[in-house]
Write an enzyme that holds these catalytic residues in place. Structure first.
Site, mmCIF file in Angstrom:
data_model
loop_
_atom_site.group_PDB
_atom_site.id
_atom_site.type_symbol
_atom_site.label_atom_id
_atom_site.label_comp_id
_atom_site.label_asym_id
_atom_site.label_seq_id
_atom_site.Cartn_x
_atom_site.Cartn_y
_atom_site.Cartn_z
ATOM 1 N N ASP A 163 2.099 5.387 0.836
ATOM 2 C CA ASP A 163 0.862 6.166 0.947
ATOM 3 C C ASP A 163 1.074 7.597 0.462
ATOM 4 O O ASP A 163 0.104 8.314 0.200
ATOM 5 C CB ASP A 163 0.437 6.241 2.422
ATOM 6 C CG ASP A 163 -0.705 5.314 2.771
ATOM 7 O OD1 ASP A 163 -1.564 5.101 1.910
ATOM 8 O OD2 ASP A 163 -0.728 4.828 3.913
ATOM 9 N N GLN A 223 -2.285 2.070 8.718
ATOM 10 C CA GLN A 223 -3.687 2.397 8.439
ATOM 11 C C GLN A 223 -4.168 3.510 9.372
ATOM 12 O O GLN A 223 -3.956 3.456 10.584
ATOM 13 C CB GLN A 223 -4.555 1.132 8.591
ATOM 14 C CG GLN A 223 -5.997 1.297 8.164
ATOM 15 C CD GLN A 223 -6.181 1.567 6.666
ATOM 16 O OE1 GLN A 223 -5.372 1.156 5.837
ATOM 17 N NE2 GLN A 223 -7.232 2.283 6.318
ATOM 18 N N LYS A 262 -6.159 -5.024 1.378
ATOM 19 C CA LYS A 262 -4.845 -4.638 0.845
ATOM 20 C C LYS A 262 -3.896 -5.833 0.881
ATOM 21 O O LYS A 262 -3.162 -6.094 -0.080
ATOM 22 C CB LYS A 262 -4.271 -3.460 1.656
ATOM 23 C CG LYS A 262 -5.000 -2.151 1.398
ATOM 24 C CD LYS A 262 -4.621 -1.029 2.373
ATOM 25 C CE LYS A 262 -5.509 0.195 2.115
ATOM 26 N NZ LYS A 262 -5.305 1.310 3.051
HETATM 27 N N1 GUN Z 1 -7.385 5.499 5.912
HETATM 28 C C1 GUN Z 1 -8.265 5.846 4.935
HETATM 29 N N2 GUN Z 1 -7.654 5.873 3.731
HETATM 30 C C2 GUN Z 1 -6.364 5.550 3.935
HETATM 31 C C3 GUN Z 1 -5.240 5.414 3.068
HETATM 32 O O1 GUN Z 1 -5.300 5.612 1.835
HETATM 33 N N3 GUN Z 1 -4.082 5.045 3.671
HETATM 34 C C4 GUN Z 1 -3.975 4.842 5.014
HETATM 35 N N4 GUN Z 1 -2.788 4.506 5.503
HETATM 36 N N5 GUN Z 1 -4.995 4.975 5.845
HETATM 37 C C5 GUN Z 1 -6.177 5.316 5.307
#
Ligand code: GUN
Length: 299
Positions: free
Chosen positions: A121, A98, A54
């Site tokens: 998110d 995350q 990311k």
């Molecule tokens: N863990 C797995 N997928 C995601 C996501 O799309 N965002 C976040 N913050 N954590 C994750």
């Protein structure tokens, strides 16, 4: 029949090019650079690699990006204090924590601490509420990526039987809402959600015109569970080994080699949903930065 392989990497690259141009325009016109803060707690290998990816994409697109690597034993209060710091930081338009978080931290409390206007998110209850009402602010990135993929391949969703396997807050639940919403071009579907307590899973999956699987079980969906000609979207990213060069060997929740012979279109793993999720995070962050610009102009 052999399926069309839906190239998430290629679709992502096209969208990233558009985002890059918009970032340059925003910078030239208003002197604003989209800012993304990613927060990683601990060293879960999958989370480490997702956050790294990311950050890399954010930098390639010309974003201002900040990465917080926090120790596994950080307290909930300390983590929330860091989130609040970014809530108040003008250069940051998106905050991503995350998931999953270590067991001693209450995920709900952490998500609630993110300013809804920076929750790129789309996990904050305010944003999920808006999504449910059909007026979303930030669409959660994986469901958003799946919607865009379906649109790009010209998949006609209206009136179709969609079966989603998995009921997580991140994928299954928001995706179901988006797909049954009165919304064009992707919406108006009849949606079934299956989960660990579903009786006779195959009965449901075999009825699906569009089958979406997000359960985290390697190659779980076999060809005899899929209808001839179905569109199959595989959200699973399972680490099934390490290659001699030290890279993780990945596979999806769908037995790709078997199911591709029966489906009309299918996403591969890797190179399907994964790149789309990252791309839609960037799209949400750009959208957030643009909203900050318009709020500044019209306070
Ligand atoms: N863990 C797995 N997928 C995601 C996501 O799309 N965002 C976040 N913050 N954590 C994750």
């Amino acid at each position: 029949m052999s399926a069309i392989i839906i190239d998430g990497k290629k679709i992502s690259e096209e969208i990233r090019e558009e985002i890059k141009k918009e970032v340059e325009e925003l910078k030239a016109k208003y002197g604003i650079i989209p800012g993304l803060a990613t927060i990683l707690v601990g060293e879960n290998p999958a989370s480490v690699s997702y956050v790294k990816a990311k950050q890399k994409v954010a930098q390639n697109l010309g974003f201002y990006s900040v990465q917080e690597n926090l120790p596994e034993n950080i307290s909930q209060e300390e983590l929330i204090a860091i989130i609040k710091k970014y809530n108040n930081e003008e250069k940051i338009h998106g905050i991503l924590v995350q998931l999953p978080l270590p067991k001693h931290i209450d995920e709900e409390e952490v998500i609630n601490a993110i300013l809804p206007d920076k929750d790129v998110d789309g996990f904050h209850p305010v944003n999920l509420g808006r999504l449910l009402r059909g007026n979303p602010s930030f669409i959660p990135c994986t469901p958003y990526g799946i919607m865009v993929m379906l649109e790009k391949i010209g998949c006609d969703v209206e009136g179709k039987e969609v079966v989603i396997v998995g009921r997580s807050n991140i994928v299954g639940k928001p995706l179901a809402v988006l797909l049954f919403q009165k919304r064009k071009p992707i919406g108006n579907a009849t949606v079934t959600i299956c989960h660990t307590k579903t009786k006779d899973l195959a009965f449901h999956t075999k009825r699906a015109d569009i089958l979406i699987v997000a359960i985290g079980k390697p190659k779980f969906i076999k060809a005899d569970m899929v209808k001839e000609g179905a569109v199959v979207i595989d959200v699973g990213v399972n680490r099934i080994g390490i290659s001699p060069s030290g890279k993780a060997i990945l596979c999806g929740d769908v037995d790709f080699d078997e199911v591709k012979k029966k489906a009309s279109a299918i996403t591969p793993v890797p190179g399907g949903v994964g790149p789309m999720t990252i791309t839609m995070l960037m799209k949400n962050t750009l959208q957030s930065a643009k909203r900050f610009v318009s709020q500044k102009k019209n306070p």
